[in-house]
Design a protein around this motif. Structure first.
Motif, PDB file in Angstrom:
ATOM      1  N   MET A   1       0.845  -1.201   0.000  1.00  0.00           N
ATOM      2  CA  MET A   1       0.000   0.000   0.000  1.00  0.00           C
ATOM      3  C   MET A   1       0.877   1.247   0.000  1.00  0.00           C
ATOM      4  N   ASP A   2       0.608   2.183  -0.921  1.00  0.00           N
ATOM      5  CA  ASP A   2       1.317   3.458  -0.920  1.00  0.00           C
ATOM      6  C   ASP A   2       0.751   4.338   0.179  1.00  0.00           C
ATOM      7  N   ARG A   3       1.595   4.791   1.066  1.00  0.00           N
ATOM      8  CA  ARG A   3       1.139   5.665   2.154  1.00  0.00           C
ATOM      9  C   ARG A   3       0.939   7.075   1.607  1.00  0.00           C
ATOM     10  N   ILE A   4      -0.138   7.720   2.026  1.00  0.00           N
ATOM     11  CA  ILE A   4      -0.464   9.067   1.559  1.00  0.00           C
ATOM     12  C   ILE A   4       0.305  10.079   2.406  1.00  0.00           C
ATOM     13  N   PRO A   5       1.191  10.884   1.800  1.00  0.00           N
ATOM     14  CA  PRO A   5       1.909  11.897   2.583  1.00  0.00           C
ATOM     15  C   PRO A   5       0.944  12.991   3.065  1.00  0.00           C
ATOM     16  N   VAL A   6       0.961  13.233   4.370  1.00  0.00           N
ATOM     17  CA  VAL A   6       0.043  14.185   5.001  1.00  0.00           C
ATOM     18  C   VAL A   6       0.837  15.162   5.852  1.00  0.00           C
ATOM     19  N   CYS A   7       0.465  16.430   5.770  1.00  0.00           N
ATOM     20  CA  CYS A   7       1.076  17.453   6.621  1.00  0.00           C
ATOM     21  C   CYS A   7      -0.016  18.081   7.483  1.00  0.00           C
ATOM     22  N   VAL A   8       0.293  18.301   8.758  1.00  0.00           N
ATOM     23  CA  VAL A   8      -0.686  18.859   9.694  1.00  0.00           C
ATOM     24  C   VAL A   8      -0.308  20.299  10.022  1.00  0.00           C
ATOM     25  N   PHE A   9      -1.280  21.207   9.878  1.00  0.00           N
ATOM     26  CA  PHE A   9      -1.090  22.609  10.252  1.00  0.00           C
ATOM     27  C   PHE A   9      -2.118  22.934  11.337  1.00  0.00           C
ATOM     28  N   ALA A  10      -1.659  23.428  12.479  1.00  0.00           N
ATOM     29  CA  ALA A  10      -2.580  23.720  13.579  1.00  0.00           C
ATOM     30  C   ALA A  10      -2.250  25.068  14.195  1.00  0.00           C
ATOM     31  N   GLU A  11      -3.267  25.651  14.873  1.00  0.00           N
ATOM     32  CA  GLU A  11      -3.084  26.964  15.512  1.00  0.00           C
ATOM     33  C   GLU A  11      -2.186  26.872  16.738  1.00  0.00           C
ATOM     34  N   ASP A  12      -2.126  25.691  17.363  1.00  0.00           N
ATOM     35  CA  ASP A  12      -1.355  25.542  18.594  1.00  0.00           C
ATOM     36  C   ASP A  12      -0.579  24.230  18.567  1.00  0.00           C
ATOM     37  N   PRO A  13       0.536  24.146  19.292  1.00  0.00           N
ATOM     38  CA  PRO A  13       1.378  22.942  19.242  1.00  0.00           C
ATOM     39  C   PRO A  13       0.699  21.697  19.805  1.00  0.00           C
ATOM     40  N   ILE A  14      -0.198  21.861  20.758  1.00  0.00           N
ATOM     41  CA  ILE A  14      -0.882  20.693  21.333  1.00  0.00           C
ATOM     42  C   ILE A  14      -1.738  20.008  20.280  1.00  0.00           C
ATOM     43  N   SER A  15      -2.487  20.805  19.521  1.00  0.00           N
ATOM     44  CA  SER A  15      -3.302  20.240  18.444  1.00  0.00           C
ATOM     45  C   SER A  15      -2.428  19.615  17.370  1.00  0.00           C
ATOM     46  N   GLN A  16      -1.327  20.301  17.049  1.00  0.00           N
ATOM     47  CA  GLN A  16      -0.405  19.806  16.033  1.00  0.00           C
ATOM     48  C   GLN A  16       0.124  18.418  16.416  1.00  0.00           C
ATOM     49  N   VAL A  17       0.658  18.319  17.631  1.00  0.00           N
ATOM     50  CA  VAL A  17       1.252  17.070  18.094  1.00  0.00           C
ATOM     51  C   VAL A  17       0.176  15.994  18.258  1.00  0.00           C
ATOM     52  N   GLY A  18      -0.989  16.405  18.788  1.00  0.00           N
ATOM     53  CA  GLY A  18      -2.053  15.433  19.034  1.00  0.00           C
ATOM     54  C   GLY A  18      -2.561  14.786  17.757  1.00  0.00           C
ATOM     55  N   LEU A  19      -2.846  15.600  16.751  1.00  0.00           N
ATOM     56  CA  LEU A  19      -3.388  15.056  15.502  1.00  0.00           C
ATOM     57  C   LEU A  19      -2.333  14.244  14.754  1.00  0.00           C
ATOM     58  N   ALA A  20      -1.111  14.763  14.723  1.00  0.00           N
ATOM     59  CA  ALA A  20      -0.033  14.026  14.062  1.00  0.00           C
ATOM     60  C   ALA A  20       0.204  12.691  14.762  1.00  0.00           C
ATOM     61  N   GLY A  21       0.123  12.704  16.106  1.00  0.00           N
ATOM     62  CA  GLY A  21       0.321  11.473  16.876  1.00  0.00           C
ATOM     63  C   GLY A  21      -0.758  10.435  16.606  1.00  0.00           C
ATOM     64  N   GLN A  22      -1.989  10.907  16.365  1.00  0.00           N
ATOM     65  CA  GLN A  22      -3.071   9.987  16.018  1.00  0.00           C
ATOM     66  C   GLN A  22      -2.811   9.277  14.698  1.00  0.00           C
ATOM     67  N   LEU A  23      -2.212  10.006  13.762  1.00  0.00           N
ATOM     68  CA  LEU A  23      -2.064   9.495  12.405  1.00  0.00           C
ATOM     69  C   LEU A  23      -0.779   8.694  12.178  1.00  0.00           C
ATOM     70  N   ARG A  24       0.265   8.993  12.942  1.00  0.00           N
ATOM     71  CA  ARG A  24       1.568   8.365  12.676  1.00  0.00           C
ATOM     72  C   ARG A  24       1.531   6.837  12.684  1.00  0.00           C
ATOM     73  N   PRO A  25       0.787   6.190  13.604  1.00  0.00           N
ATOM     74  CA  PRO A  25       0.801   4.716  13.600  1.00  0.00           C
ATOM     75  C   PRO A  25       0.037   4.095  12.432  1.00  0.00           C
ATOM     76  N   ARG A  26      -0.733   4.885  11.706  1.00  0.00           N
ATOM     77  CA  ARG A  26      -1.576   4.317  10.656  1.00  0.00           C
ATOM     78  C   ARG A  26      -0.763   3.990   9.405  1.00  0.00           C
ATOM     79  N   PRO A  27      -0.920   2.788   8.883  1.00  0.00           N
ATOM     80  CA  PRO A  27      -0.150   2.395   7.699  1.00  0.00           C
ATOM     81  C   PRO A  27      -0.626   3.067   6.411  1.00  0.00           C
ATOM     82  N   GLU A  28      -1.838   3.692   6.445  1.00  0.00           N
ATOM     83  CA  GLU A  28      -2.379   4.304   5.226  1.00  0.00           C
ATOM     84  C   GLU A  28      -1.768   5.669   4.929  1.00  0.00           C
ATOM     85  N   VAL A  29      -1.204   6.316   5.971  1.00  0.00           N
ATOM     86  CA  VAL A  29      -0.705   7.684   5.792  1.00  0.00           C
ATOM     87  C   VAL A  29       0.731   7.803   6.281  1.00  0.00           C
TER      88      VAL A  29
END
Length: 207
Positions: A1-29
């Motif tokens: 499976m080709d992983r989809i490159p995703v970039c996260v932009f957030a207003e605050d670092p907590i949201s940035q880290v939180g959303l990126a952390g949710q997605l990092r373990p996923r093999p699809e992205v």
């Protein structure tokens, strides 16, 4: 499976880290850093509200990136829907519903060129679009396609095989007017010729 490159932009670092952390373990992205964002196929923009600052960020990303834009917002008012769509989003997710599964599904849809809007908001968006067409565009003879009513009429006749003189006679225009209408269409929409203009009108569902 080709992983989809995703970039996260957030207003605050907590949201940035939180959303990126949710997605990092996923093999699809594949989550990539902002400095490498030119590689992204999808950009997630996380915001509290769809305010002017969020819209400006979406527009700026739309100008500088080729990535599809997905907006993750805490508050989404009806009045914000059309503005967000105009700013170029391909997907819209409420923050409260932004589980990893939901985000991956929306990212995959965006990467495939599909749009995703929560079902209850889709009906409201369509209502707003219809109201905009009826109250603002139609009285001015315009369509969402960017074509005026007489431009649509001319293209329909071109599609029927009529030449310039026949179109002019049919619509009670001068041949010069018909030529000007066609020139305006092709120039404004960056179309190559009459055939390309007709193909555009077909794709827009106008003829």
């Amino acid at each position: 499976m080709d992983r989809i490159p995703v970039c996260v932009f957030a207003e605050d670092p907590i949201s940035q880290v939180g959303l990126a952390g949710q997605l990092r373990p996923r093999p699809e992205v594949l989550v990539i850093d902002a400095e490498d964002s030119a590689r992204a196929r999808v950009a997630l923009v996380v915001t509290e509200a769809v305010d002017e600052a969020a819209l400006q960020q979406l527009r700026a990303l739309g100008r500088s990136q080729t990535a599809r834009l997905v907006l993750v917002a805490t508050q989404i008012a009806d009045a914000d829907l059309v503005s967000a769509v105009e700013a170029g989003i391909s997907g819209l997710v409420r923050r409260a519903e932004a589980s990893a599964d939901r985000l991956v599904a929306v990212i995959q849809a965006a990467a495939a060129g599909e749009g995703t809007v929560p079902p209850d908001l889709l009906g409201r968006l369509l209502d707003q679009v219809g109201r905009l067409q009826r109250q603002v565009l139609s009285p001015r003879g315009l369509h969402f396609s960017g074509l005026a009513e007489r431009e649509v009429q001319v293209l329909r006749l071109v599609a029927d095989g009529l030449d310039t003189a026949e179109i002019a006679a049919k619509l009670c225009y001068s041949q010069r007017t018909v030529k000007n209408v066609l020139h305006d269409i092709t120039s404004r929409l960056q179309l190559r010729n009459r055939s390309h203009a007709v193909a555009y009108a077909v794709r827009q569902g106008l003829i």
